[in-house]
Design an enzyme around this catalytic site. Structure first.
Site, PDB file in Angstrom:
ATOM      1  N   MET A 145      19.199  24.155  -4.373  1.00  0.00           N
ATOM      2  CA  MET A 145      18.269  24.237  -3.248  1.00  0.00           C
ATOM      3  C   MET A 145      18.236  25.672  -2.736  1.00  0.00           C
ATOM      4  SD  MET A 145      19.060  20.733  -1.103  1.00  0.00           S
ATOM      5  CE  MET A 145      20.850  20.876  -1.246  1.00  0.00           C
TER       6      MET A 145
ATOM      7  N   CYS B  43      10.020  22.969  -9.868  1.00  0.00           N
ATOM      8  CA  CYS B  43       9.721  23.561  -8.561  1.00  0.00           C
ATOM      9  C   CYS B  43       8.207  23.594  -8.320  1.00  0.00           C
ATOM     10  CB  CYS B  43      10.278  24.979  -8.474  1.00  0.00           C
ATOM     11  SG  CYS B  43       9.932  25.766  -6.886  1.00  0.00           S
TER      12      CYS B  43
ATOM     13  N   ASN C 289      17.100  11.912  -9.514  1.00  0.00           N
ATOM     14  CA  ASN C 289      17.071  12.758  -8.317  1.00  0.00           C
ATOM     15  C   ASN C 289      15.900  12.328  -7.439  1.00  0.00           C
ATOM     16  OD1 ASN C 289      15.764  15.999  -7.667  1.00  0.00           O
ATOM     17  ND2 ASN C 289      17.476  15.125  -6.571  1.00  0.00           N
TER      18      ASN C 289
ATOM     19  N   ASP D 101      15.266  11.278  -2.927  1.00  0.00           N
ATOM     20  CA  ASP D 101      15.425  10.326  -1.822  1.00  0.00           C
ATOM     21  C   ASP D 101      16.791   9.645  -1.798  1.00  0.00           C
ATOM     22  OD1 ASP D 101      12.931  10.989  -0.948  1.00  0.00           O
ATOM     23  OD2 ASP D 101      11.948   9.147  -1.575  1.00  0.00           O
TER      24      ASP D 101
ATOM     25  N   ARG E 251      18.467  17.168  -0.637  1.00  0.00           N
ATOM     26  CA  ARG E 251      18.318  17.289   0.827  1.00  0.00           C
ATOM     27  C   ARG E 251      19.262  16.363   1.601  1.00  0.00           C
ATOM     28  NH1 ARG E 251      12.508  15.786   1.863  1.00  0.00           N
ATOM     29  NH2 ARG E 251      12.907  14.459   0.052  1.00  0.00           N
TER      30      ARG E 251
END
Length: 292
Positions: free
Chosen positions: A18, A101, A201, A203, A226
């Site tokens: 990230m 990305c 990957n 959520d 996140r």
């Protein structure tokens, strides 16, 4: 244990790359809290080939965080191959190629998720990197560029055919960014198409969601992004839940202790003034949902 190429990881939970977050201090903390593999911020392949110090700084490492995955991005097979060699020489244990990305400044150069629109370039990049890369090679992809053309299965097969050791699937399309829920069914569809490990990957904000993703999709590992900002304990929580143990929740003292450690590590890495500025944003994540 999750095995990627010749590398056996301690567990199946991986920290996602990230920008602005997964610097060395953060990686050290999540490794200590149970992550089986940590990943650098996205590193410019062109910056590495031009020997830019700032680019090399993204790969600054510490033995305590090993094994370390270095993620590179670019659009030229030759440049990506030369960058991969530099990452290996800098001590990378895993080399990851970014093909997911969605940020405009990356995609407008033909890199990141833009590559999902050009399977021939995908094959050329993975093949070129594989030829010079003696360490495990992984690729992180999205479902495709847009919902009109889902290509994750085809791209994953290409990665496997060109020598990739694993593929990470973020099941949103580039045009969606993070505006819709991740469709985990797409991870399962990729898993059905390839023999190499598939890492899911998207959520994962609660430990139960990691195990739910694995049950629903059959994926071999889970990458947390996140959901770890402000809650780096999530790696330990997932592992406890997988073992049938109670999920540990940090109390205020533990939370304060980790905040202090984070600031100390940041100060060592970038100086107190820059660290204080960085902590302002991080404090919002660390205290989100707390009373008063």
């Amino acid at each position: 244990m999750l095995r990627i190429g010749h590398l056996g990881l301690e567990n199946f939970v991986i920290m996602a790359p990230m920008a602005g977050i997964t610097n060395l201090p953060f990686r050290l903390m999540v490794k200590k809290l149970g992550a089986g593999l940590v990943t650098t911020e996205m590193v410019s392949a062109m910056g590495l080939t031009l020997d830019k110090k700032k680019t090399y700084d993204y790969m600054r490492s510490d033995p305590r965080e090993k094994p370390l995955a270095v993620q590179i991005f670019g659009s030229s097979p030759d440049v990506m191959a030369r960058a991969a060699q530099r990452a290996v020489n800098a001590g990378a244990d895993v080399l990851d190629i970014n093909m997911g990305c969605p940020v405009k400044k990356v995609t407008k150069t033909g890199a990141g998720a833009s590559l999902l629109r050009d399977d021939k370039r995908v094959a050329a990049i993975v093949s070129a990197v594989r030829r010079v890369c003696p360490i495990p090679l992984t690729v992180k992809i999205r479902a495709g560029w847009s919902p009109e053309k889902p290509v994750a299965g085809e791209i994953a097969r290409l990665v496997e055919d060109c020598g990739g050791d694993a593929v990470t699937v973020h099941p949103r399309f580039a045009t969606q960014s993070y505006s819709v829920r991740a469709d985990w069914r797409l991870i399962g569809q990729v898993k059905d198409r390839v023999k190499i490990p598939v890492i899911g990957n998207g959520d994962i904000f609660e430990p139960s969601q990691a195990l739910q993703m694995m049950r629903q999709t059959g994926c071999d590992g889970v990458m947390v992004g996140r959901g770890a900002i402000g809650n780096p304990w999530i790696f330990k929580q997932i592992l406890h839940l997988a073992q049938g143990l109670p999920v540990p929740r940090p109390d205020l003292d533990e939370r304060r202790s980790l905040l202090t450690e984070h600031y100390r590590l940041l100060s060592n890495a970038m100086g107190g003034k820059r660290a204080a500025r960085a902590m302002r944003g991080l404090l919002l994540w660390y205290t989100k949902g707390l009373p008063h």
